[in-house]
Design a protein around this motif. Sequence first.
Motif: not given
Length: 330
Positions: A137-146
């Motif tokens: 779940q942290e993968i898309p969040r990290a990608a969205a956070a640049g």
Amino acid sequence: MTRRSLYARLITGAAIWSAGLLAVAFALAMVFVSRFPERVLLIHHGLLALTGAVLVTAGVSVIRRGLSPIGLLRERLAAVRSGRTSRLEGEYPAEVEPLVADLNTLLEDRERSVARAAARAGDLAHGLKTPLAVLSQEIPRAAAAGQPELAGAIRQQVDRMRRQIDSHLAHARAAASGSASRAHADVGEVSLGLARTMGRLYADRALAIIVEVPGHVQARVPVEDLEEMLGNLVDNACKWARTRVTVSATLDDARVVILVDDDGPGVEASKREQVLQRGVRADETAPGSGLGLAIVRDLAEAYSGSVALETSATGGVRARLTLPAVPAIY
């Protein structure tokens, strides 16, 4: 139950054998020593020689019967190795009975130990599911956070952990089933079930999934593992097939050979071995993680089997899955 002592049998046989040899030797000596044998003496010698021959034959028979439990033990061990039974059954002489009891105890201990190890592996895999889900779940969040590099690193490590878990679980299940020595799966039933499932899954493409498996073909693997291996192969074939997928199986000596054919574009010969490696796909635009075929290979090898990719008669890919077969008398 315990039969009469093997030592007693051998002594009895040897005694009868010796008596027969002495009788034959005495008869021959009397014949050659006597210069002028009379008819009565010849008859006497003939009866003595006949008696000796009968005793020798009886002695050989007793010795052979005395050693027959050793042959029985070898047959029972072969049955355990081939999966027809999990224990050494039968009656044995007093000297062999303790060895048979120790072997049965060893087999039971090994079966319990492997079952416990498989259960621990399953518990470990289940315990890791939640942490892996959180990391995913942290993968898309990290990608969205640049932070694409961080997202890629997390994805790579999560995939690596999942592959390790799948591989070790496959080997643990195979070892546990091998220790029980009684696992078996009907290839025809599993194939028909998968055909129905895949038919619904790919209903929008109207694929023809044909099963050509005789009713007597059984593989010496658990049903769930055969479903996983064959399911991955059939699913992969359906992804690439244009109009049809065919599942067939034959018996080759003590092996079951399962063929999954599709009429898709096929895979170049130089890439077939590479496709069986972990995380590798023939086409990066195709759906999936590329782990299916690697899991099939790991499971097949855990059961002393194999999987290979060839060219189908329709020009697509033929997956050849080879597994140990259940003996005719199960």
